[in-house]
Write an enzyme that holds these catalytic residues in place. Structure first.
Site, PDB file in Angstrom:
ATOM      1  N   GLU A  28       0.800  -1.227   0.000  1.00  0.00           N
ATOM      2  CA  GLU A  28       0.000   0.000   0.000  1.00  0.00           C
ATOM      3  C   GLU A  28       0.832   1.276   0.000  1.00  0.00           C
ATOM      4  O   GLU A  28       0.429   2.283  -0.572  1.00  0.00           O
ATOM      5  CB  GLU A  28      -0.937   0.016   1.223  1.00  0.00           C
ATOM      6  CG  GLU A  28      -2.005  -1.051   1.163  1.00  0.00           C
ATOM      7  CD  GLU A  28      -2.905  -1.020   2.385  1.00  0.00           C
ATOM      8  OE1 GLU A  28      -3.194   0.077   2.874  1.00  0.00           O
ATOM      9  OE2 GLU A  28      -3.290  -2.096   2.862  1.00  0.00           O
ATOM     10  N   ASP A  61      -2.689  -4.575   3.578  1.00  0.00           N
ATOM     11  CA  ASP A  61      -2.847  -4.837   5.013  1.00  0.00           C
ATOM     12  C   ASP A  61      -3.822  -5.973   5.306  1.00  0.00           C
ATOM     13  O   ASP A  61      -4.737  -6.254   4.522  1.00  0.00           O
ATOM     14  CB  ASP A  61      -3.316  -3.570   5.735  1.00  0.00           C
ATOM     15  CG  ASP A  61      -2.227  -2.510   5.789  1.00  0.00           C
ATOM     16  OD1 ASP A  61      -1.046  -2.867   5.693  1.00  0.00           O
ATOM     17  OD2 ASP A  61      -2.573  -1.321   5.920  1.00  0.00           O
ATOM     18  N   ASP A 108      -6.551  -6.542   6.933  1.00  0.00           N
ATOM     19  CA  ASP A 108      -7.852  -6.155   7.489  1.00  0.00           C
ATOM     20  C   ASP A 108      -8.813  -5.971   6.317  1.00  0.00           C
ATOM     21  O   ASP A 108      -8.458  -6.241   5.166  1.00  0.00           O
ATOM     22  CB  ASP A 108      -7.751  -4.888   8.345  1.00  0.00           C
ATOM     23  CG  ASP A 108      -7.165  -3.699   7.585  1.00  0.00           C
ATOM     24  OD1 ASP A 108      -7.105  -3.743   6.327  1.00  0.00           O
ATOM     25  OD2 ASP A 108      -6.745  -2.729   8.233  1.00  0.00           O
ATOM     26  N   GLU A 165     -10.125  -3.285   4.872  1.00  0.00           N
ATOM     27  CA  GLU A 165      -9.700  -2.293   3.893  1.00  0.00           C
ATOM     28  C   GLU A 165      -8.580  -2.864   3.024  1.00  0.00           C
ATOM     29  O   GLU A 165      -8.557  -2.680   1.808  1.00  0.00           O
ATOM     30  CB  GLU A 165      -9.219  -1.021   4.608  1.00  0.00           C
ATOM     31  CG  GLU A 165     -10.322  -0.175   5.202  1.00  0.00           C
ATOM     32  CD  GLU A 165     -11.223   0.457   4.144  1.00  0.00           C
ATOM     33  OE1 GLU A 165     -10.709   0.872   3.094  1.00  0.00           O
ATOM     34  OE2 GLU A 165     -12.443   0.521   4.371  1.00  0.00           O
ATOM     35  N   TYR A 217       1.119  -4.530  13.382  1.00  0.00           N
ATOM     36  CA  TYR A 217       0.059  -3.748  12.753  1.00  0.00           C
ATOM     37  C   TYR A 217      -0.768  -3.014  13.793  1.00  0.00           C
ATOM     38  O   TYR A 217      -1.139  -3.576  14.830  1.00  0.00           O
ATOM     39  CB  TYR A 217      -0.831  -4.665  11.915  1.00  0.00           C
ATOM     40  CG  TYR A 217      -1.746  -3.921  10.993  1.00  0.00           C
ATOM     41  CD1 TYR A 217      -1.256  -2.945  10.131  1.00  0.00           C
ATOM     42  CD2 TYR A 217      -3.111  -4.188  10.968  1.00  0.00           C
ATOM     43  CE1 TYR A 217      -2.101  -2.261   9.272  1.00  0.00           C
ATOM     44  CE2 TYR A 217      -3.961  -3.524  10.105  1.00  0.00           C
ATOM     45  CZ  TYR A 217      -3.443  -2.551   9.258  1.00  0.00           C
ATOM     46  OH  TYR A 217      -4.290  -1.876   8.401  1.00  0.00           O
ATOM     47  N   ARG A 240      -3.792  -1.396  13.532  1.00  0.00           N
ATOM     48  CA  ARG A 240      -5.262  -1.386  13.510  1.00  0.00           C
ATOM     49  C   ARG A 240      -5.749  -2.760  13.950  1.00  0.00           C
ATOM     50  O   ARG A 240      -5.844  -3.683  13.153  1.00  0.00           O
ATOM     51  CB  ARG A 240      -5.776  -1.023  12.120  1.00  0.00           C
ATOM     52  CG  ARG A 240      -5.491   0.418  11.736  1.00  0.00           C
ATOM     53  CD  ARG A 240      -6.154   0.822  10.431  1.00  0.00           C
ATOM     54  NE  ARG A 240      -5.853   2.209  10.116  1.00  0.00           N
ATOM     55  CZ  ARG A 240      -4.802   2.616   9.400  1.00  0.00           C
ATOM     56  NH1 ARG A 240      -3.966   1.705   8.924  1.00  0.00           N
ATOM     57  NH2 ARG A 240      -4.588   3.886   9.166  1.00  0.00           N
ATOM     58  N   HIS A 251      -5.354 -12.160  15.109  1.00  0.00           N
ATOM     59  CA  HIS A 251      -4.479 -11.008  15.011  1.00  0.00           C
ATOM     60  C   HIS A 251      -3.768 -10.794  16.350  1.00  0.00           C
ATOM     61  O   HIS A 251      -4.039 -11.482  17.325  1.00  0.00           O
ATOM     62  CB  HIS A 251      -5.274  -9.763  14.624  1.00  0.00           C
ATOM     63  CG  HIS A 251      -5.838  -9.837  13.244  1.00  0.00           C
ATOM     64  ND1 HIS A 251      -6.781  -8.955  12.778  1.00  0.00           N
ATOM     65  CD2 HIS A 251      -5.604 -10.699  12.217  1.00  0.00           C
ATOM     66  CE1 HIS A 251      -7.092  -9.254  11.530  1.00  0.00           C
ATOM     67  NE2 HIS A 251      -6.394 -10.322  11.175  1.00  0.00           N
TER      68      HIS A 251
END
Length: 825
Positions: free
Chosen positions: A9, A82, A84, A86, A285, A287, A330
């Site tokens: 990203e 990533d 997740d 998104e 990570y 988030r 996670h």
């Protein structure tokens, strides 16, 4: 020929990963999302199962072109966005846009930290794109688009042009509005706290408190009077062993809260700095809502703790997340290398890294062991009445050696793991010991209203209510501020008097002292616009701002991500009743709910005063009397910070009309303080000088006005390169980005190669003529100041406003089957 193409990203992440993978891998960045819903009315085909139409963003076309070329040459394309929803959606959009579907050369890889081991492990265990996660992200995006673009036009038509509504943002605004009203309606009460100070021997002082609070001064005075001539003796000493356990490692929410408390970071700042640490491979990570740590991380933490503090300080712990929606696969936020002390590229990164590392280490450390002592002190003149002194001594620091959590001021119950929960130890005491009294004091203390939200405490509240997820907290908080619904501000407190009763030398004395209360630093305040819009939504669209409903929608997104529900079925169930409510909303009378309020009559003229919400914000207006000449116009004044349409008093409103006022004279000319479209200012000799943020036009002094003018003149002189006496409107100045020409209200760029000091008046005028007028900044959602009387008299501005509102009315009056394209949620 490219053998392996890895797409991530961000460019910073690409640089780090490329260093781990070697010459057979080329790593490139997509710079985030590469396509989105278009900004027109063809974004979502509601009739065809909410089918979204996606377009490549204009600023990503060149990137897509480059990636297509590389992907065509590559043997294998690794999508490494990533881990997740998104990130999964970004990989899916890349796959679709780069024509990677089918052919078998595409791999999806995920990792929670950017380290060599994690990257190589991801390469060894690729998977397919998880369409359940993609659909959960699509459902959120489509639903928020539908809400924003069907509801916002209703607000334009029924309340005020330029407003916006969103599924999560409107709930966040409601929390801030409700808290403000709770504070405004709070009725304070006072009580007297009795504290004794004793000589404990050997220079030590012991403080003890009466468990009872007296509601009146008379009761407190009577108690102190009964203590005249009393002896004080320790009746009981109770010692209890205890322990304190560490807080779990950080999740997104708790990191935002603690960085706010300890470092003073905003929510957005915390996420920005954490992103840099993650991309540099320093932390996992950021988030996440999981409290889990991998076995490797736990082992690494144990080794680091043992090396730094000794084996006695290490204690393995496994934390379980309370939230049912948390993804336990996670990890919590942690350092990638517990032995690394210096990890930040600047002071902000280093401070946040230290916080993350210490918190993660502390979570794997032993309990702190304490000894709590409570001393009960008898009063000879009042049998059965005792004072209490308590203290704690830490006998083994445990996790406190590394870290102690902070707390919010509005936490009603003190968390036992917080740094402020440990009181001082008591001096050596014994049962029967007589304590000479130094002072007995009764202090009047006032109950406090609930604290206003900080960014971090609002995130905490949203998380507790199940509203939003780790990736949504920062954007939500930023959005409600950018759109003018909430202001983050620091405001001074007010003064109040309180009584202090003191027994000293057998005499009770009464003093009246002054204290400041209600001061707020970096707190969230609702604007009048927020209050009006919130009330409108609560009355006519209660579901949208209902806390439980919004949390239920988040749960439905989770079920879609888990593959339990179909995303289009979920949207169908939401949209049908929502759209019906919006259609009914077209028949609502234009709302005056909270936007207009009669305050009272002018005591001298009898004219009616009203408070209103206008184009430029809240203001008060003095209406002309009945029978007044037709050309007599109302008089306007902007509300001050902290004033609201719904509760401003007549006295406060009249005070606003004291502007403009003459502050004093300077160089034989008046200095006039006033309010304009762009804030408060002083006018002197035809020039305007903006007031500083902390200065008030109602109270600024002549000396402060002179200092303001002189400071501005000095700054302007330092910036001035050249001026022209024959045409004062033309100047050559030195700005933030280099020299430029000021021609009246126009800023003119100087062509490359021309020396600013050598420019002639004729050349400046020629360049100014060739420079087009710059359009107003901000667009239709730009926040503007409240109107002045001059603004109100500006008929062309009124015509422009009517013209600008026309498209909004048209949009609000239609029920097209296509959802508009521009994001509002």
């Amino acid at each position: 020929m490219v053998k392996n193409l890895v797409i991530v990203e961000s460019p910073a992440k690409a640089k780090t990963i490329e260093g781990y993978l070697g010459k057979d891998f080329v790593v490139r960045s997509s710079f985030g999302h590469v396509r989105d819903l278009p900004k027109d009315n063809n974004a979502i085909d509601i009739a065809n199962g909410f089918k979204p139409t996606y377009v490549v963003s204009p600023d990503k076309r060149e990137i897509i072109s480059q990636l297509k070329k590389l992907a065509k040459e590559a043997e294998v394309v690794w999508l490494a966005s990533d881990d997740d929803r998104e990130g999964e959606a970004i990989s899916w959009h890349l796959s679709e846009t780069l024509n990677l579907t089918g052919g078998g050369k595409t791999r999806r890889i995920v990792f929670r930290e950017i380290t060599k081991n994690a990257i190589l492990k991801a390469i060894d265990s690729p998977r397919e794109i998880d369409l359940n996660l993609v659909n959960a992200q699509q459902a959120r995006r489509v639903l928020d688009r539908l809400v924003g673009f069907e509801l916002s036009p209703v607000l334009w038509k029924k309340v005020k042009a330029g407003l916006s509504a969103g599924r999560v943002q409107s709930v966040a605004v409601r929390l801030v509005v409700d808290r403000e009203r709770e504070i405004n309606s709070f009725t304070t009460s006072s009580a007297y706290r009795i504290v004794a100070r004793f000589d404990a021997g050997r220079g030590a002082v012991l403080e003890a408190e009466l468990p009872t609070r007296y509601k009146t001064r008379e009761e407190a005075e009577a108690f102190l009077a009964r203590c005249v001539g009393a002896d004080y003796r320790i009746e009981n000493l109770e010692k209890k062993p205890g322990k304190r356990s560490p807080a779990p490692p950080f999740t997104t929410s708790t990191l935002q809260q603690e960085a706010s408390r300890k470092l003073g970071f905003s929510v957005a700042q915390t996420m920005s700095v954490a992103q840099k640490l993650y991309e540099a491979g320093r932390i996992s990570y950021m988030r996440t809502d999981s409290l889990n740590l991998s076995e490797d991380a736990i082992a690494a933490a144990k080794d680091a703790i043992t090396a730094a503090y000794g084996a006695d300080y290490a204690h393995t712990r496994h934390f379980k997340t309370k939230s049912a929606s948390a993804q336990e696969a996670h990890e919590a936020i942690r350092p990638t290398d517990f032995t690394l002390l210096k990890a930040g590229a600047d002071s902000q990164e280093q401070r946040l890294y230290d916080l993350i590392r210490k918190r993660a280490m502390a979570s794997q450390m032993a309990d702190a062991v304490i000894e709590r002592t409570v001393a009960t002190i008898g009063i000879s003149t009042q049998p059965g009445v005792t004072l209490t002194a308590s203290g704690e001594v830490i006998t083994f620091e445990g996790f406190l050696k590394a870290y102690a959590e902070s707390k919010d001021e509005d936490d009603e119950e003190q968390d036992e793991t917080t740094e402020s929960s440990f009181s001082r130890g008591l001096p050596p005491l014994s049962v029967g010991q007589v304590l000479p009294l130094q002072q007995l004091r009764g202090t009047e203390r006032f109950a406090s209203p609930p604290a206003r939200f900080t960014e971090a405490s609002l995130v905490k509240k949203l998380e507790e209510m199940g509203i939003g997820r780790p990736s949504t907290y920062a954007p939500t908080i930023s959005t409600i501020q950018k759109r003018g619904y909430v202001e983050k501000d620091t405001r001074e407190g007010k003064e109040r008097r309180f009584h202090v009763l003191t027994l000293e030398c057998s005499e009770v004395k009464t003093e009246l002292k002054t204290e400041t209360y209600g001061a707020d630093k970096a707190k969230l305040f609702p604007t009048d616009t927020a209050m009006v819009v919130n009330d409108f939504l609560v009355e006519h669209f209660p579901t949208i701002v209902d806390f439980q409903f919004t949390a239920k929608v988040e749960d439905e997104f989770d079920r879609i991500a888990d593959g339990l529900d179909n995303w289009t079925d979920m949207l169908t169930g939401f949209y049908a009743p929502f759209h019906k409510t919006v259609e009914l909303g077209q028949d609502i009378e234009r709302s005056t709910l909270g936007s207009t309020r009669e305050i009272g009559l002018h005591p001298e003229t009898g004219q009616k005063l009203t408070a209103r919400l206008g184009r430029y914000g809240p203001y008060v207006q003095i209406e002309p009397l009945e029978g007044a000449p037709e050309d007599e116009k109302p008089v306007y004044a902007s509300l001050r910070k902290g004033q609201f349409i719904e509760n401003i008093t007549l006295e406060e409103a009249l005070d606003l009309f004291k502007l403009p006022r003459i502050v004093g004279q300077f160089e034989d000319k008046d200095m006039t303080a006033a309010l304009g479209r762009f804030g408060p200012y002083i006018r002197h000799d035809g020039k305007f000088y903006s007031l500083k943020k902390e200065q008030d036009p109602h109270t600024i002094t002549a000396q402060e006005g002179i200092e303001l003018i002189e400071t501005k003149r000095k700054t302007d002189a330092e910036r001035l390169i050249k001026s022209f006496p024959e045409n004062p409107d033309i100047q050559v100045l030195n700005g933030r980005f280099g020299p430029y020409i000021v021609a009246g209200k126009k800023n003119v760029k100087i062509p490359k190669g021309e020396e600013p000091a050598d420019l002639t008046l004729a050349r400046c005028l020629e360049l100014a003529e060739a420079t087009p007028d710059k359009p107003a900044r901000g667009g239709r959602f730009a926040k503007k100041a409240a109107p002045t009387a001059e603004d109100a008299a500006d008929k062309p501005a009124k015509k422009a406003a009517a013209k600008k509102a026309a498209p909004a009315k048209k949009a609000a009056g239609t029920t097209a089957k296509k959802a508009p394209g521009k994001a509002k949620s």
